[in-house]
Each structure stands twice: as C-alpha cells, then as structure tokens.
Design an enzyme around this catalytic site. Sequence first.
Site, PDB file in Angstrom:
ATOM      1  N   GLU A 223      11.877 -80.710 -55.319  1.00 18.95           N
ATOM      2  CA  GLU A 223      10.521 -81.140 -55.727  1.00 18.95           C
ATOM      3  C   GLU A 223      10.380 -81.091 -57.253  1.00 18.95           C
ATOM      4  OE1 GLU A 223       7.120 -79.165 -53.799  1.00 18.95           O
ATOM      5  OE2 GLU A 223       6.061 -79.348 -55.716  1.00 18.95           O
ATOM      6  N   CYS A 324      -0.444 -76.152 -53.201  1.00 17.88           N
ATOM      7  CA  CYS A 324      -1.084 -76.883 -52.112  1.00 17.88           C
ATOM      8  C   CYS A 324      -1.819 -75.938 -51.163  1.00 17.88           C
ATOM      9  CB  CYS A 324      -0.055 -77.720 -51.368  1.00 17.88           C
ATOM     10  SG  CYS A 324       0.822 -76.794 -50.130  1.00 17.88           S
ATOM     11  N   SER A 354      11.489 -72.327 -50.490  1.00 17.54           N
ATOM     12  CA  SER A 354      10.759 -71.577 -51.509  1.00 17.54           C
ATOM     13  C   SER A 354       9.523 -70.896 -50.916  1.00 17.54           C
ATOM     14  CB  SER A 354      10.395 -72.543 -52.638  1.00 17.54           C
ATOM     15  OG  SER A 354       9.238 -72.179 -53.290  1.00 17.54           O
ATOM     16  N   ASN A 355       8.744 -71.633 -50.119  1.00 18.26           N
ATOM     17  CA  ASN A 355       7.504 -71.016 -49.602  1.00 18.26           C
ATOM     18  C   ASN A 355       7.818 -69.865 -48.669  1.00 18.26           C
ATOM     19  OD1 ASN A 355       6.648 -71.908 -46.593  1.00 18.26           O
ATOM     20  ND2 ASN A 355       7.898 -73.510 -47.519  1.00 18.26           N
TER      21      ASN A 355
HETATM   22  C1  H6P Z   1       8.447 -80.178 -48.405  1.00 19.58           C
HETATM   23  C2  H6P Z   1       7.780 -79.081 -49.105  1.00 19.58           C
HETATM   24  C3  H6P Z   1       7.452 -77.917 -48.500  1.00 19.58           C
HETATM   25  C4  H6P Z   1       7.822 -77.586 -47.121  1.00 19.58           C
HETATM   26  O1  H6P Z   1       8.573 -76.400 -47.035  1.00 19.58           O
HETATM   27  P1  H6P Z   1      10.112 -76.328 -47.413  1.00 19.58           P
HETATM   28  O2  H6P Z   1      10.579 -75.006 -46.956  1.00 19.58           O
HETATM   29  O3  H6P Z   1      10.816 -77.495 -46.850  1.00 19.58           O
HETATM   30  O4  H6P Z   1      10.161 -76.465 -48.965  1.00 19.58           O
HETATM   31  P2  H6P Z   1       9.997 -75.409 -50.161  1.00 19.58           P
HETATM   32  O5  H6P Z   1       9.107 -74.317 -49.753  1.00 19.58           O
HETATM   33  O6  H6P Z   1       9.398 -76.202 -51.273  1.00 19.58           O
HETATM   34  O7  H6P Z   1      11.368 -74.947 -50.531  1.00 19.58           O
HETATM   35  C5  H6P Z   1       7.465 -79.324 -50.538  1.00 19.58           C
HETATM   36  O8  H6P Z   1       6.236 -78.910 -50.893  1.00 19.58           O
HETATM   37  S1  SF4 Z   2       3.908 -77.137 -48.378  1.00 19.75           S
HETATM   38 FE1  SF4 Z   2       3.491 -78.829 -46.990  1.00 19.75          FE
HETATM   39  S2  SF4 Z   2       1.422 -79.583 -47.493  1.00 19.75           S
HETATM   40 FE2  SF4 Z   2       2.166 -78.322 -49.193  1.00 19.75          FE
HETATM   41  S3  SF4 Z   2       3.063 -79.779 -50.605  1.00 19.75           S
HETATM   42 FE3  SF4 Z   2       4.707 -79.003 -49.321  1.00 19.75          FE
HETATM   43  S4  SF4 Z   2       4.862 -80.449 -47.669  1.00 19.75           S
HETATM   44 FE4  SF4 Z   2       2.900 -80.790 -48.656  1.00 19.75          FE
END
Ligand code: H6P
Ligand code: SF4
Length: 437
Positions: A223, A324, A354-355
């Site tokens: 991202e 977000c 990451s999240n």
């Molecule tokens: C697609 C997306 C989030 C969905 O969780 P993900 O675990 O796929 O991605 P991230 O937490 O950014 O490493 C980007 O915001």
């Molecule tokens: S965590 Fe989900 S809603 Fe938030 S930016 Fe990533 S894909 Fe979009």
Amino acid sequence: MLRAICLGHAARSQPNHFKIEGDFTGLKKLFNGLNRMDTKAFKRSLQQSENYHRKGFGHAEEAASALQSEYQSNLIEQIRDNNYTWQRGDVTIRLAEAFGFCWGVERAVAMAYETRQHFPTERIWITNEIIHNPSVNQRLREMQVEFIPVEQGEKDFSIVGVGDVVILPAFGASVQEMQVLNDKGCTIVDTTCPWVSKVWNTVEKHKKKAYTSIIHGKYNHEETVATSSFAGKYLIVLNIAEADYVSNYILNGGKREEFMAKFSRACSAGFDPDTDLECIGIANQTTMLKSETEQIGKLLEHTMMKKYGPDKLNEHFQSFNTICDATQERQDAMFKLVDEKIDLMLVIGGFNSSNTTHLQEIAIERGIPSYHIDSASRIGSGNRVEHKPLHRDLEVVENWLPDGKIVVGVTSGASTPDKVVEEALEKIFELKAAVVV
Ligand SMILES: C/C(=C\COP(=O)(O)OP(=O)(O)O)CO
Ligand code: SF4
C-alpha cells in the site's frame, strides 16, 4: 523575493557565476512539479478507459455466496450472537467485538471471484497478494489467478500478454505499474480499497501545494509503495522514534549523510532533508497503529509551529487522518478486550499483515501472553503452538495452554476469514479436552 548575486570576475569563466539568494520555495515547487508525471490526470484517463473496471461485472450475488461458503463460519456467527462469548469444557472464548474481514477486503476478494467468473478462459494475473492472508491467496491460485513473477526483486511484467486480465489488489498498485499494464492494452480490474485511494488523494493534495508528504507506514508495504508513487516529494517514517529523528533534524539540523543513510529506501528520488522539510503534509498507511499515527501528526505539527511560529503553521503543515474505520474499530475493540481478565490472547492473521501485527502489539503492551498465528495448522497436538512473536521469527512454544479453566481472548485481522478463526478455536477445544482426559 529572489536576488541574483554575481560571484565576481574570477567566477565568470564558470557556467554558474551567479548565486541566487532569497526564498526558493516557489521556484523549487515549480521544478518539482515540472519534473513529475501528472499522476492525477493519468488516473483520471485510466478510469475512463474501456479496459479499466472497478465496479464488478454483475455477478455480485454469486461472488457473495462463494465467499459465504468458503470463508464464513457458523461457530463464529454463534459466538457473535452470544455476546462474543463461548464456553466449551475448561475453555472460555472472549472474542473482540470487531475483528476479521473488513469491508474493503470483502469487496476486493469478491471482485476477484467475479473476474474469474466473467473471464472464464482468459489468462488472469494479479500484481501481488490480493490481501495478506495465505489461505485466500492460495484459493486464487487454485482458481488459476497467476501472480506476476518477481525476478531479483523486480516484477517481470513481460510475461503479461495483450489480451490478459490483470487484477490490482486491495492495496492498489503503483502508478508506474498501472501505466505499464495500460500501455500493454490489458484489461485492468482494480480492487483497490477506496480508503486506500483516499490516501492517494491526500498525497496528491500535498503535491499540488509542493508539500513533502510524510507517510507513516512501512516503505516496502504494497500500500505504501502505491501511495508514495502518487506523491511528489515524500519521506516514509515507520514509527514515533523515526518521526522524532526527523523532528530533531527540522529543528536543529544534523548529519545529512546519516539522515540519508537512515531513510535511503524510504524517500523520494533526490530528496534533500535540508530543503525538502520546509513544508510538510502528513498521510499514513491505512492499517498503522492509530495512536502512533496521531502522536506522529502532533509531534510534527508542534515541530513546525516551533520552527515557523503559530501564525505561519498553515503555510508549512497539513494533516489529514487517513487511518481507515475498519482499522480503528478493530484496534478499539482490542483495547476493550485487553482490559478484561484474560489468560492468553490468540491473534489470527497473515504474518505480513500490518493491521494484525498491530493488534498483537496492543496485547503485548498490556503484558498479556499473546500468540500470533496465521492458520490453525500452527496449533499442534501435545499442547504446542508455532507462533510469531512481535518482530521475531517463528517460535515453537510447548504447553502454551495453561492447566485448568482458561479464558482465551481472540481477535483476527481485517484479512482473516472467520473460517480460519473457527478452525483455530476447534483445535484449542480439542487440545484442552485431550489434556483433561
Ligand atoms: C488490504 C488492506 C488491508 C487488509 O488487511 P491486510 O492484512 O491484507 O493488509 P495490511 O494490514 O495492510 O498488511 C490495506 O488497507
Ligand atoms: S483495512 Fe480494509 S477497509 Fe481499511 S483500507 Fe484496508 S482494505 Fe480498506
């Protein structure tokens, strides 16, 4: 005002015998602007192309029902309806009140499924993982969605043919990648989450005013790679410690070489810390730790206020929160859960997510034993788990489930299917039942 000062007779033989003094900001802005591609115009024209799709293909119902049967879980639904609590034998599960698939992930995966249905015989590519969950990416492979090969760290797009279909993942893609695919005449299916596109709009706004974007994120995360490609000048900071270093440089100056070595992979080409930190705007990867993003924003706001004075702040600093909603909700729910009396925490999600990692961080900060796994297969018989401690490689822990009655806190990242959570819970119930026998 700019002044041209002659450097004197001796310097006249040299090509630049005039020194320009004064306020360069306007001139620099102009050069930066001229040097860069008009990414906004490119995106607008791409969106008007008949080869570009971002709204699905009219198979939403079939895609939703496939997602339901492959990724949903009856057990997790029941736990949700039972006030996020479930008890079986000695185990009480406390589920976070917000967890699992977010809206953007569901949308992206559903679009990929629709694409397969709409183009049953065409060759379909994806530029990288659609989201950070191994089981979902594996499912796409099984559907003959191919991943662009990476040769020596570079994606090899030469393999993509003219009539091929290319999916852009939920993280989006860099503007250069979009341009390559567009030039090849491929059909582009863009599943970028609109929350991510919102960050691109933010850095476009910085660029328009020739502000340097300070992006809170990981420089090699898909991202952030995409976001920085839309920015003009940019600097990516990973955490508050790096932001603090930048703040100190802005206020007191420092060793330029050290700065450049530290951020060599995290800044735009030709970045100069001595001149490119005069006007800054804040943006962030959507899935960072919300509290840290806010802290970084405040720190840099104070820095600019200190340097230029409160009345000039708006000329030197801009900030928009681009974390977000889904990230906020999952982190808030986790903060609530860690306040409860919990014996251990299970955090489920891809190791590169990451999240998910930030959810794990919250539990660890509270001193709760916390296990980050990416699938139920990490839980083995004999009361052992293979998990990923924060910032370390995988580790195996024996006897991870304590004896007797236990309360297990559970959460999962925005890219984790409920089915994966159910499988992990079933393993825990099984293990504890076996221990009792
Ligand atoms: C697609 C997306 C989030 C969905 O969780 P993900 O675990 O796929 O991605 P991230 O937490 O950014 O490493 C980007 O915001
Ligand atoms: S965590 Fe989900 S809603 Fe938030 S930016 Fe990533 S894909 Fe979009």
